[in-house]
Motif scaffolding. Structure first.
Motif, PDB file in Angstrom:
ATOM      1  N   ASP A  91      -2.103   3.000  10.675  1.00  0.00           N
ATOM      2  CA  ASP A  91      -2.926   2.006   9.975  1.00  0.00           C
ATOM      3  C   ASP A  91      -2.354   1.676   8.601  1.00  0.00           C
ATOM      4  O   ASP A  91      -2.433   0.527   8.143  1.00  0.00           O
ATOM      5  N   ALA A  92      -1.774   2.690   7.943  1.00  0.00           N
ATOM      6  CA  ALA A  92      -1.163   2.431   6.631  1.00  0.00           C
ATOM      7  C   ALA A  92       0.057   1.528   6.772  1.00  0.00           C
ATOM      8  O   ALA A  92       0.265   0.619   5.960  1.00  0.00           O
ATOM      9  N   ARG A  93       0.866   1.745   7.788  1.00  0.00           N
ATOM     10  CA  ARG A  93       2.069   0.922   7.974  1.00  0.00           C
ATOM     11  C   ARG A  93       1.734  -0.511   8.357  1.00  0.00           C
ATOM     12  O   ARG A  93       2.448  -1.437   7.979  1.00  0.00           O
ATOM     13  N   THR A  94       0.663  -0.712   9.099  1.00  0.00           N
ATOM     14  CA  THR A  94       0.317  -2.050   9.583  1.00  0.00           C
ATOM     15  C   THR A  94      -0.598  -2.809   8.626  1.00  0.00           C
ATOM     16  O   THR A  94      -1.041  -3.914   8.956  1.00  0.00           O
ATOM     17  N   GLY A  95      -0.908  -2.241   7.482  1.00  0.00           N
ATOM     18  CA  GLY A  95      -1.710  -2.959   6.494  1.00  0.00           C
ATOM     19  C   GLY A  95      -3.199  -2.896   6.720  1.00  0.00           C
ATOM     20  O   GLY A  95      -3.942  -3.662   6.106  1.00  0.00           O
ATOM     21  N   MET A  96      -3.679  -1.984   7.554  1.00  0.00           N
ATOM     22  CA  MET A  96      -5.109  -1.863   7.817  1.00  0.00           C
ATOM     23  C   MET A  96      -5.807  -0.883   6.869  1.00  0.00           C
ATOM     24  O   MET A  96      -7.013  -0.710   6.950  1.00  0.00           O
ATOM     25  N   MET A  97      -5.064  -0.237   6.020  1.00  0.00           N
ATOM     26  CA  MET A  97      -5.644   0.750   5.110  1.00  0.00           C
ATOM     27  C   MET A  97      -5.459   0.287   3.670  1.00  0.00           C
ATOM     28  O   MET A  97      -4.427  -0.270   3.311  1.00  0.00           O
ATOM     29  N   ARG A  98      -6.464   0.535   2.859  1.00  0.00           N
ATOM     30  CA  ARG A  98      -6.400   0.232   1.435  1.00  0.00           C
ATOM     31  C   ARG A  98      -6.703   1.499   0.641  1.00  0.00           C
ATOM     32  O   ARG A  98      -6.997   2.552   1.202  1.00  0.00           O
ATOM     33  N   ASP A  99      -6.649   1.380  -0.683  1.00  0.00           N
ATOM     34  CA  ASP A  99      -6.817   2.567  -1.517  1.00  0.00           C
ATOM     35  C   ASP A  99      -8.194   3.201  -1.359  1.00  0.00           C
ATOM     36  O   ASP A  99      -8.332   4.422  -1.383  1.00  0.00           O
ATOM     37  N   VAL A 100      -9.236   2.377  -1.177  1.00  0.00           N
ATOM     38  CA  VAL A 100     -10.573   2.941  -0.993  1.00  0.00           C
ATOM     39  C   VAL A 100     -10.649   3.726   0.310  1.00  0.00           C
ATOM     40  O   VAL A 100     -11.264   4.797   0.371  1.00  0.00           O
ATOM     41  N   ASP A 101     -10.022   3.203   1.368  1.00  0.00           N
ATOM     42  CA  ASP A 101     -10.013   3.920   2.644  1.00  0.00           C
ATOM     43  C   ASP A 101      -9.329   5.277   2.498  1.00  0.00           C
ATOM     44  O   ASP A 101      -9.823   6.299   3.002  1.00  0.00           O
ATOM     45  N   HIS A 102      -8.192   5.281   1.827  1.00  0.00           N
ATOM     46  CA  HIS A 102      -7.459   6.537   1.650  1.00  0.00           C
ATOM     47  C   HIS A 102      -8.297   7.544   0.868  1.00  0.00           C
ATOM     48  O   HIS A 102      -8.391   8.728   1.250  1.00  0.00           O
ATOM     49  N   ALA A 103      -8.933   7.097  -0.223  1.00  0.00           N
ATOM     50  CA  ALA A 103      -9.744   8.011  -1.037  1.00  0.00           C
ATOM     51  C   ALA A 103     -10.969   8.487  -0.266  1.00  0.00           C
ATOM     52  O   ALA A 103     -11.363   9.657  -0.379  1.00  0.00           O
ATOM     53  N   ARG A 104     -11.565   7.611   0.521  1.00  0.00           N
ATOM     54  CA  ARG A 104     -12.765   7.995   1.269  1.00  0.00           C
ATOM     55  C   ARG A 104     -12.439   9.027   2.351  1.00  0.00           C
ATOM     56  O   ARG A 104     -13.155  10.017   2.525  1.00  0.00           O
ATOM     57  N   ILE A 105     -11.343   8.810   3.076  1.00  0.00           N
ATOM     58  CA  ILE A 105     -10.968   9.760   4.127  1.00  0.00           C
ATOM     59  C   ILE A 105     -10.507  11.080   3.511  1.00  0.00           C
ATOM     60  O   ILE A 105     -10.764  12.155   4.050  1.00  0.00           O
ATOM     61  N   ALA A 106      -9.823  11.008   2.367  1.00  0.00           N
ATOM     62  CA  ALA A 106      -9.427  12.245   1.685  1.00  0.00           C
ATOM     63  C   ALA A 106     -10.653  13.036   1.241  1.00  0.00           C
ATOM     64  O   ALA A 106     -10.664  14.272   1.287  1.00  0.00           O
ATOM     65  N   ARG A 107     -11.696  12.338   0.808  1.00  0.00           N
ATOM     66  CA  ARG A 107     -12.952  13.016   0.432  1.00  0.00           C
ATOM     67  C   ARG A 107     -13.590  13.675   1.654  1.00  0.00           C
ATOM     68  O   ARG A 107     -14.079  14.809   1.583  1.00  0.00           O
ATOM     69  N   ALA A 108     -13.580  12.979   2.786  1.00  0.00           N
ATOM     70  CA  ALA A 108     -14.130  13.568   4.001  1.00  0.00           C
ATOM     71  C   ALA A 108     -13.316  14.787   4.440  1.00  0.00           C
ATOM     72  O   ALA A 108     -13.873  15.787   4.903  1.00  0.00           O
ATOM     73  N   TRP A 109     -11.994  14.699   4.287  1.00  0.00           N
ATOM     74  CA  TRP A 109     -11.155  15.854   4.639  1.00  0.00           C
ATOM     75  C   TRP A 109     -11.449  17.027   3.706  1.00  0.00           C
ATOM     76  O   TRP A 109     -11.411  18.179   4.133  1.00  0.00           O
TER      77      TRP A 109
ATOM     78  N   PHE B 116       0.829  -1.203   0.000  1.00  0.00           N
ATOM     79  CA  PHE B 116       0.000   0.000   0.000  1.00  0.00           C
ATOM     80  C   PHE B 116       0.863   1.253   0.000  1.00  0.00           C
ATOM     81  O   PHE B 116       0.586   2.212  -0.736  1.00  0.00           O
ATOM     82  N   LEU B 117       1.919   1.273   0.801  1.00  0.00           N
ATOM     83  CA  LEU B 117       2.789   2.447   0.846  1.00  0.00           C
ATOM     84  C   LEU B 117       3.499   2.648  -0.483  1.00  0.00           C
ATOM     85  O   LEU B 117       3.669   3.780  -0.943  1.00  0.00           O
ATOM     86  N   ALA B 118       3.904   1.533  -1.133  1.00  0.00           N
ATOM     87  CA  ALA B 118       4.542   1.663  -2.443  1.00  0.00           C
ATOM     88  C   ALA B 118       3.565   2.227  -3.470  1.00  0.00           C
ATOM     89  O   ALA B 118       3.930   3.064  -4.303  1.00  0.00           O
ATOM     90  N   TRP B 119       2.312   1.763  -3.400  1.00  0.00           N
ATOM     91  CA  TRP B 119       1.293   2.304  -4.312  1.00  0.00           C
ATOM     92  C   TRP B 119       1.071   3.785  -4.049  1.00  0.00           C
ATOM     93  O   TRP B 119       0.967   4.593  -4.978  1.00  0.00           O
ATOM     94  N   LEU B 120       0.994   4.160  -2.789  1.00  0.00           N
ATOM     95  CA  LEU B 120       0.687   5.539  -2.440  1.00  0.00           C
ATOM     96  C   LEU B 120       1.806   6.488  -2.847  1.00  0.00           C
ATOM     97  O   LEU B 120       1.559   7.635  -3.239  1.00  0.00           O
TER      98      LEU B 120
END
Length: 712
Positions: free
Chosen positions: A211-229, A53-57
């Protein structure tokens, strides 16, 4: 806190939009509560350290031309560099080497004199110019080596040895690998959420980074939280509410009302940071601009906002290569709170599993949980009449001038208004059919109700309707015949307006909802075309009055046969300004009326012609893509006539060796205007599994017609 466009109670619409099986028919059920949020994306196990996930991000996504897959993209030069043929390159390198060897031999053997040694004598002391001096020997041979190196560098540049090394040497033997993604500086690392830290939400940023470092976050989570922000920055949500939600749930914060954090199974490549889905690879073809050749071809809301029309025969890849990836991408965007999608297709068309949608309307199927609101959720009789008239008679406007949509709208409004005033709702399909047929009983009952309620203006509407009954120009009979196609036993439990079912309304497009509507094409082809026109009319009417147009809304029609009407073309043109778009597919342009083919191709910004296109369809695409100036080279070979005996002997020898007479070649270069893609090329020169696609973004950027491999 919920993501932008969602409601805190977990509902997408007051009428309910969650697909939980219930017996049908049923009374108004209680809306179920939101299911428990999963700790991670369903069906996706967490990685031990979140490395993928971090490599993708952190992968670079440079700005690129419209349609270029930006994930890891390496920009190319705007023009193709001159590529020297291999034979010419090798022969030039050999000649340069021989020239260098000749120069060195002349210097070494003293044929050019000793002038080239003068710099050496000027630099060394006189004491070194003694016989058998070790210093002199070392300096002389070093000077020889330096001179040889200078000659080698000069002839190497002259002979393009570097190009030979890159083309044929070890660099060409190794497979091309993507460069390693290095962790950026903390203030630039997207995994560290620098925007949150700059706004004073450092604790929330730390929680998300963990959560990103421990593998609990995925691309949908990142996009959803970014939308909320983004909603926080726009003032729609408070910073304290956002921070509290993140501290409480981490990567699961700001959930979609369904509680889902991913799709059951992905079949396409998505990049939710750039909102793109990859469809294929632009072919390395001379007809494509050099800057596009070999790049990934991707679509996103910035291009779909201008709408897309794809034309190709059955089996050309419309559903598998275009519709399915696009619907999957839009469903992911909906889970991230960025889009609302409505997909319409025949039952069993393969437009995604039911688990990928919030609402599945299976018209004509007894197990369908949801019904379709015949009137689009509106309470305005005039608006309901306009939408229903487009569905029932929109395709009759050209063949039957007396049955145009305006007159159909007037007829329906004369009945819908009085009926709603008396009954508090719009009529169902059987009641509407009776009213259009002019049945004395229903009309008399409606009149008594209006008289009792004192609706004088509506009584005048009903009087006008009764006067027009039976006149040659009355369109009520045509409308009644069309309504009869929906008044069938298979649809008896559908289109109910009495409150005994769960009708889905396209008014829910204010929320990030995922909707699939299955049409009963098998055995009810005419009814399916009416329903497709109804959904398109309701969609265009609903998105035009939305408050939040940052939520991209898209309608995907897997088969738009019978949907193309004059009003539909005008409505598609208006979608861009409403933050919405439509994707239409046709087997052939013959499925659209001939006068509307040009306007349809002009109304959409993205046009796709798939392999197997007919020449007459290709002609329409060739006309809309226009012409371009190109360089034409005319080569003329003229036989050389020798006049001297020696020349004749040489020519005879060349003919014996090569088998051809000596000729002189003349090349004429001129600028000509030619079609970008001709009808013949589109019909016969396009390989299977390919398509020619032109693009226009909502900001006005254009991409010329590109040959794309949909299998790459």
């Amino acid at each position: 806190m919920d993501s932008d466009g969602n409601r805190g109670d977990g509902h997408l619409d007051a009428r309910g939009t969650h697909a939980h099986p219930v017996p049908r028919p049923a009374g108004p059920p209680a809306i179920p509560s939101t299911p428990p949020r999963p700790a991670r994306a369903p069906g996706v196990p967490p990685l031990p350290d979140g490395a993928d996930f971090l490599a993708w991000l952190r992968t670079p996504r440079p700005e690129a031309l419209p349609g270029v897959w930006r994930f890891g993209h390496r920009p190319r030069p705007a023009e193709e560099p001159e590529r020297i043929p291999g034979r010419q390159l090798l022969s030039g390198a050999l000649i340069a080497f021989l020239i260098g060897w000749l120069i060195w031999s002349l210097l070494w053997n003293g044929y050019l004199g000793g002038w080239w040694l003068l710099p050496l004598y000027a630099m060394i002391p006189d004491s070194w110019v003694q016989p058998h001096s070790i210093g002199a020997v070392v300096v002389v041979y070093a000077y020889y080596a330096l001179t040889a190196a200078v000659i080698m560098v000069a002839v190497g540049r002259l002979g393009r040895w570097g190009e030979i090394w890159r083309r044929y040497g070890p660099p060409a033997w190794r497979p091309q690998s993507a460069p390693a993604v290095r962790p950026p500086a903390p203030e630039e690392d997207p995994a560290a959420w620098p925007a949150l830290r700059a706004a004073g939400a450092a604790e929330a940023a730390d929680r998300l980074a963990a959560d990103a470092r421990t593998g609990m976050m995925r691309d949908v989570d990142h996009a959803r939280i970014a939308r909320a922000w983004q909603g926080v920055r726009n003032g729609r949500h408070s910073l304290a509410t956002f921070t509290g939600a993140v501290m409480d749930a981490g990567a699961a914060a700001c959930p979609h009302p369904s509680g889902t954090r991913d799709l059951p199974a992905r079949q396409a490549r998505h990049d939710l940071l750039t909102h793109q889905v990859r469809l294929g690879t632009t072919a390395d073809d001379v007809r494509n601009p050099y800057v596009y050749r070999g790049t990934g071809l991707a679509l996103g809301p910035d291009l779909l906002g201008t709408s897309l029309l794809a034309v190709g025969p059955a089996g050309s890849g419309k559903t598998g290569g275009l519709v399915r990836p696009l619907t999957e991408a839009l469903c992911l965007q909906a889970l991230a709170g960025r889009a609302a999608v409505v997909v319409v297709g025949a039952a069993g068309a393969g437009i995604g599993p039911a688990e990928a949608y919030d609402v599945v309307v299976r018209i004509g199927h007894p197990d369908s949980v949801y019904d379709l609101d015949l009137y689009g959720g509106t309470t305005d009789p005039d608006e309901a009449a306009a939408v229903l008239a487009e569905a029932l008679a929109g395709d009759l406007a050209d063949p039957h001038p007396g049955s145009d949509s305006r007159r159909s709208t007037t007829v329906l409004a004369q009945l819908l208004g009085p009926y709603r005033a008396v009954h508090g709702r719009f009529p169902g399909v059987p009641e509407l059919r009776q009213l259009l047929d002019g049945a004395p009983g229903p009309l008399a009952e409606l009149r008594r109700g209006l008289e009792a309620a004192g609706h004088a203006s509506l009584l005048r509407e009903l009087d006008a309707r009764e006067r027009q009954l039976g006149h040659p120009g009355d369109v009520a009979g045509v409308l009644a015949d069309r309504v009869a196609l929906l008044d069938r036993p298979a649809f008896a439990a559908f289109f109910d307006t009495s409150g005994q079912s769960r009708p889905f309304s396209l008014k829910a497009l204010d929320h990030p909802v995922r909707v699939r509507i299955d049409l009963p094409e098998r055995g009810h082809a005419d009814a399916s075309r009416i329903l497709a026109r109804l959904v398109l009319a309701q969609f265009t009417a609903s998105v035009a009055v939305r408050e939040d147009r940052s939520l991209f809304a898209c309608l995907v029609l897997d088969d738009a046969s019978g949907v193309v009407t004059p009003e539909a073309v005008r409505s598609i043109q208006r979608l861009r300004s409403s933050g919405a778009g439509a994707v239409l597919t046709l087997r052939t342009l013959d499925d659209a009326p001939r006068p509307l083919r040009g306007p349809l191709l002009g109304a959409v910004g993205c046009r796709m012609a798939l392999a197997g296109l007919t020449p007459w369809d290709g002609q329409d695409f060739a006309e809309v893509w226009g012409k371009e100036w190109t360089e034409a080279r005319d080569v003329t070979d003229r036989q050389i006539i020798a006049e001297t005996p020696a020349g004749k002997a040489v020519h005879m020898l060349r003919r014996v060796i090569t088998g051809k007479a000596p000729t002189a070649r003349a090349v004429t270069v001129r600028q000509v205007e030619r079609e970008r893609w001709s009808a013949s090329e589109l019909a016969h020169a396009m390989p299977a599994g390919h398509a020619v696609l032109s693009l226009t973004s909502v900001s006005g950027e254009h991409a010329p017609p590109l040959l794309v491999d949909l299998r790459g």
